[in-house]
Motif scaffolding. Structure first.
Motif, PDB file in Angstrom:
ATOM      1  N   ILE A 133      56.860 128.008 121.561  1.00 44.30           N
ATOM      2  CA  ILE A 133      56.804 127.435 120.213  1.00 44.30           C
ATOM      3  C   ILE A 133      57.421 126.042 120.216  1.00 44.30           C
ATOM      4  CG2 ILE A 133      57.719 127.693 117.870  1.00 44.30           C
ATOM      5  CD1 ILE A 133      57.353 130.761 118.283  1.00 44.30           C
ATOM      6  N   GLY A 134      58.518 125.882 120.928  1.00 42.28           N
ATOM      7  CA  GLY A 134      59.142 124.565 121.036  1.00 42.28           C
ATOM      8  C   GLY A 134      58.221 123.544 121.670  1.00 42.28           C
ATOM      9  N   ALA A 135      57.507 123.936 122.728  1.00 46.67           N
ATOM     10  CA  ALA A 135      56.577 123.020 123.377  1.00 46.67           C
ATOM     11  C   ALA A 135      55.446 122.623 122.433  1.00 46.67           C
ATOM     12  CB  ALA A 135      56.021 123.655 124.650  1.00 46.67           C
ATOM     13  N   LEU A 136      54.942 123.569 121.664  1.00 45.97           N
ATOM     14  CA  LEU A 136      53.880 123.255 120.705  1.00 45.97           C
ATOM     15  C   LEU A 136      54.378 122.320 119.604  1.00 45.97           C
ATOM     16  CD1 LEU A 136      52.131 126.724 120.370  1.00 45.97           C
ATOM     17  CD2 LEU A 136      51.239 124.672 121.479  1.00 45.97           C
ATOM     18  N   ILE A 137      55.584 122.561 119.124  1.00 45.39           N
ATOM     19  CA  ILE A 137      56.143 121.698 118.080  1.00 45.39           C
ATOM     20  C   ILE A 137      56.421 120.297 118.633  1.00 45.39           C
ATOM     21  CG2 ILE A 137      58.099 121.387 116.515  1.00 45.39           C
ATOM     22  CD1 ILE A 137      58.260 124.445 116.300  1.00 45.39           C
ATOM     23  N   ILE A 138      56.900 120.215 119.877  1.00 48.77           N
ATOM     24  CA  ILE A 138      57.100 118.911 120.509  1.00 48.77           C
ATOM     25  C   ILE A 138      55.772 118.168 120.598  1.00 48.77           C
ATOM     26  CG2 ILE A 138      57.627 117.775 122.717  1.00 48.77           C
ATOM     27  CD1 ILE A 138      59.813 119.921 123.108  1.00 48.77           C
ATOM     28  N   PHE A 139      54.729 118.853 121.009  1.00 48.75           N
ATOM     29  CA  PHE A 139      53.400 118.239 121.111  1.00 48.75           C
ATOM     30  C   PHE A 139      52.938 117.721 119.758  1.00 48.75           C
ATOM     31  CE2 PHE A 139      48.709 118.654 121.429  1.00 48.75           C
ATOM     32  CZ  PHE A 139      48.508 117.674 122.388  1.00 48.75           C
ATOM     33  N   GLU A 140      53.130 118.534 118.717  1.00 51.55           N
ATOM     34  CA  GLU A 140      52.750 118.093 117.370  1.00 51.55           C
ATOM     35  C   GLU A 140      53.567 116.876 116.933  1.00 51.55           C
ATOM     36  OE1 GLU A 140      52.691 119.456 112.704  1.00 51.55           O
ATOM     37  OE2 GLU A 140      53.192 120.942 114.220  1.00 51.55           O
ATOM     38  N   GLY A 141      54.869 116.892 117.195  1.00 47.75           N
ATOM     39  CA  GLY A 141      55.713 115.762 116.830  1.00 47.75           C
ATOM     40  C   GLY A 141      55.294 114.488 117.550  1.00 47.75           C
ATOM     41  N   LEU A 142      54.962 114.603 118.835  1.00 48.39           N
ATOM     42  CA  LEU A 142      54.513 113.432 119.584  1.00 48.39           C
ATOM     43  C   LEU A 142      53.170 112.916 119.070  1.00 48.39           C
ATOM     44  CD1 LEU A 142      55.551 114.447 123.210  1.00 48.39           C
ATOM     45  CD2 LEU A 142      56.587 112.693 121.753  1.00 48.39           C
ATOM     46  N   LEU A 143      52.275 113.835 118.724  1.00 49.81           N
ATOM     47  CA  LEU A 143      50.986 113.407 118.152  1.00 49.81           C
ATOM     48  C   LEU A 143      51.194 112.690 116.818  1.00 49.81           C
ATOM     49  CD1 LEU A 143      48.571 116.391 118.850  1.00 49.81           C
ATOM     50  CD2 LEU A 143      48.456 114.081 119.786  1.00 49.81           C
ATOM     51  N   ARG A 144      52.062 113.234 115.980  1.00 47.58           N
ATOM     52  CA  ARG A 144      52.324 112.585 114.691  1.00 47.58           C
ATOM     53  C   ARG A 144      52.933 111.201 114.882  1.00 47.58           C
ATOM     54  NH1 ARG A 144      53.246 115.808 109.680  1.00 47.58           N
ATOM     55  NH2 ARG A 144      52.280 117.823 110.044  1.00 47.58           N
ATOM     56  N   GLY A 200      61.337 120.786 117.663  1.00 48.59           N
ATOM     57  CA  GLY A 200      60.699 121.303 118.866  1.00 48.59           C
ATOM     58  C   GLY A 200      61.619 121.270 120.072  1.00 48.59           C
ATOM     59  N   VAL A 201      62.345 120.183 120.226  1.00 47.05           N
ATOM     60  CA  VAL A 201      63.292 120.077 121.338  1.00 47.05           C
ATOM     61  C   VAL A 201      64.388 121.133 121.196  1.00 47.05           C
ATOM     62  CG1 VAL A 201      65.037 118.589 122.401  1.00 47.05           C
ATOM     63  CG2 VAL A 201      62.802 117.660 121.819  1.00 47.05           C
ATOM     64  N   ALA A 202      64.876 121.334 119.981  1.00 44.17           N
ATOM     65  CA  ALA A 202      65.916 122.343 119.749  1.00 44.17           C
ATOM     66  C   ALA A 202      65.401 123.748 120.067  1.00 44.17           C
ATOM     67  CB  ALA A 202      66.408 122.270 118.306  1.00 44.17           C
ATOM     68  N   ALA A 203      64.177 124.064 119.664  1.00 43.76           N
ATOM     69  CA  ALA A 203      63.613 125.382 119.956  1.00 43.76           C
ATOM     70  C   ALA A 203      63.425 125.563 121.463  1.00 43.76           C
ATOM     71  CB  ALA A 203      62.283 125.564 119.230  1.00 43.76           C
ATOM     72  N   TRP A 204      62.950 124.519 122.141  1.00 45.42           N
ATOM     73  CA  TRP A 204      62.755 124.587 123.589  1.00 45.42           C
ATOM     74  C   TRP A 204      64.099 124.800 124.302  1.00 45.42           C
ATOM     75  CZ3 TRP A 204      64.269 121.424 127.684  1.00 45.42           C
ATOM     76  CH2 TRP A 204      63.616 121.660 128.896  1.00 45.42           C
TER      77      TRP A 204
END
Length: 105
Positions: free
Chosen positions: A25-36, A53-57
């Protein structure tokens, strides 16, 4: 009584699957944050999503290290070896304190 049972089941599920779930989930959120950030620039919401995302990872790797007494990836070991973050690590890291400079008087 039912609340305690649900709490116990939740704790067991987090212990069993929390590491992989938090890392994915953290990796997916990081990816979304980078895309945004890539599409809209570094707006506060984009940076907050990336930080979440980084915190979840990091939490996922913390759970893994606590359970298995080993780091899952070299990247996690390097992340938890950073100054300040090494205090949160559940096991040993590669953190080496910087020597203090003594000036001649």
């Amino acid at each position: 009584m039912a609340v305690a049972a649900l709490f116990a089941i939740g704790a067991l599920l987090i212990w069993a699957f929390g590491s992989i779930a938090a890392r994915l989930i953290g990796a997916l959120i990081i990816f979304e944050g980078l895309l945004r950030i890539g599409f809209t620039g570094p707006r506060p919401l984009s940076v907050a999503i990336l930080a979440t995302g980084v915190a979840a990872w990091l939490l996922g790797h913390w759970i893994w290290a606590y359970k298995h007494k080993a780091w899952r990836t070299r990247l996690a070991l390097n992340a938890y070896s950073l100054p300040g973050l090494h205090h949160l690590a559940p096991i040993g890291t590669n953190h080496a304190p910087h020597p203090t400079v003594k000036w001649p008087s």
